[in-house]
Write an enzyme that holds these catalytic residues in place. Structure first.
Site, PDB file in Angstrom:
ATOM      1  N   TYR A  86       9.854   8.194   7.201  1.00 24.27           N
ATOM      2  CA  TYR A  86      10.842   7.195   6.777  1.00 24.27           C
ATOM      3  C   TYR A  86      10.202   5.806   6.800  1.00 24.27           C
ATOM      4  O   TYR A  86      10.323   5.032   5.850  1.00 24.27           O
ATOM      5  CB  TYR A  86      12.060   7.242   7.707  1.00 24.27           C
ATOM      6  CG  TYR A  86      13.111   6.219   7.338  1.00 24.27           C
ATOM      7  CD1 TYR A  86      14.115   6.526   6.433  1.00 24.27           C
ATOM      8  CD2 TYR A  86      13.073   4.939   7.878  1.00 24.27           C
ATOM      9  CE1 TYR A  86      15.058   5.589   6.068  1.00 24.27           C
ATOM     10  CE2 TYR A  86      14.008   3.981   7.512  1.00 24.27           C
ATOM     11  CZ  TYR A  86      14.993   4.315   6.611  1.00 24.27           C
ATOM     12  OH  TYR A  86      15.929   3.380   6.243  1.00 24.27           O
ATOM     13  N   LYS A 102      41.736   6.692  18.453  1.00 27.20           N
ATOM     14  CA  LYS A 102      41.891   5.231  18.410  1.00 27.20           C
ATOM     15  C   LYS A 102      40.624   4.633  19.002  1.00 27.20           C
ATOM     16  O   LYS A 102      40.421   4.628  20.213  1.00 27.20           O
ATOM     17  CB  LYS A 102      43.120   4.789  19.183  1.00 27.20           C
ATOM     18  CG  LYS A 102      43.392   3.298  19.002  1.00 27.20           C
ATOM     19  CD  LYS A 102      44.766   2.910  19.497  1.00 27.20           C
ATOM     20  CE  LYS A 102      45.126   1.470  19.142  1.00 27.20           C
ATOM     21  NZ  LYS A 102      44.123   0.483  19.484  1.00 27.20           N
ATOM     22  N   ARG A 104      39.528  -8.676  11.126  1.00 27.13           N
ATOM     23  CA  ARG A 104      40.969  -8.639  10.913  1.00 27.13           C
ATOM     24  C   ARG A 104      41.580 -10.032  11.040  1.00 27.13           C
ATOM     25  O   ARG A 104      42.485 -10.392  10.293  1.00 27.13           O
ATOM     26  CB  ARG A 104      41.605  -7.703  11.942  1.00 27.13           C
ATOM     27  CG  ARG A 104      43.068  -7.498  11.742  1.00 27.13           C
ATOM     28  CD  ARG A 104      43.566  -6.338  12.571  1.00 27.13           C
ATOM     29  NE  ARG A 104      44.249  -6.797  13.763  1.00 27.13           N
ATOM     30  CZ  ARG A 104      45.548  -7.102  13.803  1.00 27.13           C
ATOM     31  NH1 ARG A 104      46.277  -7.005  12.741  1.00 27.13           N
ATOM     32  NH2 ARG A 104      46.099  -7.517  14.906  1.00 27.13           N
TER      33      ARG A 104
HETATM   34  S1  IVH Z   1      45.134   2.411  11.513  1.00 25.93           S
HETATM   35  C1  IVH Z   1      48.199   0.060   9.192  1.00 25.93           C
HETATM   36  N1  IVH Z   1      43.501   4.016  12.772  1.00 25.93           N
HETATM   37  O1  IVH Z   1      43.827  -0.163  16.435  1.00 25.93           O
HETATM   38  C2  IVH Z   1      47.479   0.832  10.227  1.00 25.93           C
HETATM   39  N2  IVH Z   1      43.713   1.792  13.601  1.00 25.93           N
HETATM   40  O2  IVH Z   1      46.602  -2.142  15.746  1.00 25.93           O
HETATM   41  C3  IVH Z   1      46.227   0.147  10.615  1.00 25.93           C
HETATM   42  N3  IVH Z   1      42.261   1.316  15.533  1.00 25.93           N
HETATM   43  O3  IVH Z   1      42.856  -3.141  15.845  1.00 25.93           O
HETATM   44  C4  IVH Z   1      45.502   0.715  11.737  1.00 25.93           C
HETATM   45  N4  IVH Z   1      41.338   3.307  15.659  1.00 25.93           N
HETATM   46  O4  IVH Z   1      41.260  -1.568  14.665  1.00 25.93           O
HETATM   47  C5  IVH Z   1      44.017   2.782  12.744  1.00 25.93           C
HETATM   48  N5  IVH Z   1      42.073   5.581  13.753  1.00 25.93           N
HETATM   49  C6  IVH Z   1      42.589   4.332  13.714  1.00 25.93           C
HETATM   50  C7  IVH Z   1      42.221   3.329  14.639  1.00 25.93           C
HETATM   51  C8  IVH Z   1      42.803   2.065  14.552  1.00 25.93           C
HETATM   52  C9  IVH Z   1      41.377   2.087  16.191  1.00 25.93           C
HETATM   53  C10 IVH Z   1      42.547  -0.083  15.905  1.00 25.93           C
HETATM   54  C11 IVH Z   1      42.538  -1.039  14.767  1.00 25.93           C
HETATM   55  C12 IVH Z   1      43.501  -2.114  15.164  1.00 25.93           C
HETATM   56  C13 IVH Z   1      44.390  -1.409  16.120  1.00 25.93           C
HETATM   57  C14 IVH Z   1      45.717  -1.144  15.459  1.00 25.93           C
END
Ligand code: IVH
Length: 680
Positions: A38, A123, A144
């Site tokens: 690589y 999460k 964000r």
């Molecule tokens: S969905 C509209 N999926 O959790 C829905 N969020 O408040 C948007 N996060 O800071 C979020 N893992 O960065 C989603 N599998 C996941 C996630 C996730 C971590 C975080 C996201 C945000 C907070 C949601």
């Protein structure tokens, strides 16, 4: 100056190769070429671009790190707001039940309707990022922020190796991908070790590492923090027809070459959500990165649209949290503990706090340098972290809460257990009680170690029993164990006649052992299991080892000057020789092993082993170290050339790959047998 078509084509071809290998290496974790190859391709492209700067395109793999440090981040308004998500903190099933009930109500489903299908994900505990791809090329990355407006952090995000600079396949006109930038445990540990060695500040936790890395104004600094990324959703999309479900959407993102976590599933109804929550909670400690819960999303995108949003949260998704792994508490005292070799470890006594699923009252402070570096004082409010089976740790002090009465730690001059002097040899981080086996704390540790499972394996000789035996002066050293009788043992607290009898039998069984275990059990400094095994194999018997000089000792593979000196010093000590003689007189014995030529000490030479999943009785690092000591090469990815894949609990894609390729799979018991037999 124009660049010839040939050279342009050659550059495009090199870029294409590197994109493909990056994807295999970082996203699929399954490289097909060695790193050196690589590097060669990479350098070829670099050379070409240096000679013809016009060839440089923004999505060239050479362009991950670079650019001038910024003065400030540029605010960017999100085309589609980045919302937050409703959080359920009750760790029980109620969170899942309530979400499912509410979803059914809002969709107008009655009891007769089929269970709602949900996409379940982890999460991730990092920082949310929006990646904008135009015609397949990464053009912008934004945090964000407040959900409406974020900050442009493109140069920093480009340094994340798992973020593709160009999507695979036929890419939409515009595709905004949302996901989490995070730091893997191994990268966090490595980064901190490097910082510590350089006397630089360390990161408090992986989350701060990720957030701080993304928000570096200098992309060169950002590149020093190895971050990763997982995609979990979308922002603006143009020129692409969305699939019907969220799970299919994630599959499509994976198809574009984006990293999507494998730990996800499609579940039916509340029962499915609860099962997922349980399964992930059980795996949490074994994951190579931090998560703080799971996320449930209504799988059908048409239903998501129908459910819509509450003020700032979607009605179609909820986060179900796990117990936090970090909490605040107060340091009530800092005391020191004495280890087997006299090492003095400062320990913070804490106001009890529930963290990582248990109540914690003590946390290690490692050594005096660490206490000084973190400036932990009695009375301080601190952040305590407990993740998995790792010993709870004080990760940081909340300085805003420090009171004027806080007291700094001073290393005591005398051992709190035996009163001997505490010395810290120059250049060493560890202070030690010089009391040796005069110190009852060291005696207890020495006996615990002697009896431990991987040493002489004396079943039933637990910590509490060792305490009593040493405190009542029934046992001063390991040899005394074999002089115990059932009547004496039965007279101890919490020992009935039956358990006394069992212990006597366990002691009898432990008399027959191996030379390697015996050497390990003696607790010689610098002699861990692996060194004990190589010493045993090299010398074959105890006598030649007792009289070996430094030169002879250093001929043993992996025995350097420090270990050689420790071994020689140990065997020259008359007290130690006497204990060994008494142990042998008590019947401790092992079959003599023939002296092996050095080549045979590497019975796994030429063999490649891959470890995957969680092992119960030793860490992956320990397993790797022992395998390497036997000559094996421990690799991170499975290929046809792999000889063994060791599959621990929750083994994932590597195990699948091994099965697919017909590579021999060992379970943990088989690995231990392999190590114990010295590779034969
Ligand atoms: S969905 C509209 N999926 O959790 C829905 N969020 O408040 C948007 N996060 O800071 C979020 N893992 O960065 C989603 N599998 C996941 C996630 C996730 C971590 C975080 C996201 C945000 C907070 C949601």
């Amino acid at each position: 100056m124009t660049v010839s078509d040939d050279i342009q084509a050659r550059a495009a071809q090199l870029r294409e190769q590197l994109h493909r290998h990056n994807y295999r290496y970082y996203v699929l974790d399954d490289p097909t070429i060695p790193d050196a190859e690589y590097d060669r391709v990479f350098q070829a492209l670099q050379a070409l671009e240096a000679a013809h700067p016009r060839l440089i395109v923004p999505d060239s793999p050479t362009q991950r790190v670079g650019g001038q440090p910024l003065v400030a981040f540029t605010p960017v308004r999100h085309q589609v707001p980045m919302l937050s998500i409703h959080t359920e903190t009750d760790p029980g099933p109620d969170g899942a039940l309530a979400f499912d009930a509410q979803t059914r109500r809002e969709l107008g489903l009655d009891e007769t309707a089929a269970p709602v299908e949900y996409a379940c994900e982890l999460k991730f505990d990092g920082l949310a990022i929006n990646l904008r791809y135009e015609r397949g090329v990464l053009v912008q990355a934004v945090t964000r922020g407040d959900g409406e407006t974020g900050e442009e952090v493109t140069p920093n995000v480009r340094t994340i190796k798992t973020v593709p600079l160009r999507l695979r396949g036929a890419a939409p006109e515009v595709l905004e991908v949302r996901g989490e930038a995070y730091m893997r445990h191994a990268d966090f540990e490595r980064y901190n070790a490097r910082q510590r060695a350089a006397g630089l500040p360390t990161l408090v936790n992986p989350r701060n590492g990720a957030a701080g890395g993304i928000r570096q104004l200098d992309p060169v600094q950002a590149a020093k923090r190895p971050l990763s990324f997982f995609a979990y959703g979308l922002g603006e999309v143009q020129g692409w027809e969305l699939p019907a479900t969220h799970s299919a959407l994630l599959d499509a993102l994976a198809g574009f070459g984006l990293p999507v976590s494998r730990e996800r599933t499609v579940a039916q109804g509340a029962a499915g959500l609860i099962a997922f929550h349980h399964a992930i909670a059980a795996q949490r400690d074994a994951l190579p990165f931090d998560i703080d819960g799971v996320v449930y999303k209504v799988n059908r995108l048409d239903w998501q649209r129908q459910l819509g949003f509450r003020t700032r949260e979607p009605r179609w998704a909820v986060a179900h949290k796990f117990p936090a792994q970090e909490q605040l508490t107060v340091v009530e005292a800092i005391e020191v503990q004495v280890g087997r070799t006299g090492a003095i470890t400062p320990v913070a006594r804490l106001q009890p706090v529930f963290v990582g699923g248990v109540t914690v009252t003590n946390a290690t402070l490692h050594n005096a340098d660490e206490v000084a570096r973190k400036d932990v004082r009695v009375g301080d409010t601190v952040i305590v972290r407990r993740a998995g089976d790792v010993i709870p740790e004080v990760v940081d002090v909340v300085l805003e809460r420090r009171s004027a009465k806080s007291q700094s730690f001073v290393m005591p001059e005398h051992c709190p257990v035996c009163g001997s002097q505490i010395l810290r040899p120059e250049g060493e981080v560890v202070a030690r009680c010089i009391g040796g086996l005069y110190c009852s704390a060291q005696r207890k540790e020495a006996i615990r170690h002697f009896a431990s499972r991987r040493a002489l394996d004396i079943e039933g000789l637990g910590d509490k029993l060792v305490e009593q035996l040493v405190d009542r002066e029934l046992v001063r050293n390991p040899a005394d164990l074999y002089a115990l009788d059932a009547a004496t043992l039965a007279g101890l607290e919490r020992m009935g006649g039956k358990s006394a009898e069992n212990l006597i039998q366990a002691l009898a069984r432990s008399r027959t052992t191996t030379l390697a275990r015996f050497l390990y059990a003696l607790g010689i400094r610098e002699v861990g299991e692996t060194t004990a095994r190589t010493l045993a194999a090299h010398f074959g018997a105890l006598e030649p080892l007792l009289s070996a000089d430094l030169t002879q000792l250093q001929q043993v593979p992996d025995v350097g000057p420090v270990a050689a000196a420790a071994v020689q010093a140990f065997f020259q000590e008359p007290h130690n020789r006497e204990i060994i003689a008494r142990l042998r007189a008590a019947g401790v014995q092992w079959p003599e092993t023939a002296i092996e030529p050095v080549a045979e000490l590497q019975p796994l030479a030429g063999k490649t082993v891959v470890l995957t999943g969680t092992l119960e009785s030793l860490s992956r690092d320990q397993a790797s170290e022992q395998l390497r000591a036997l000559g094996a090469k421990v690799s991170g990815s499975v290929s046809r050339k792999t000889n063994y894949v060791v599959a621990g609990r929750d083994a994932g894609s590597k195990l699948d790959k091994a099965r697919e390729l017909g590579v021999t799979v060992l379970d943990e018991a088989e690995l231990l047998a392999l190590l114990d037999s010295g590779g034969r």
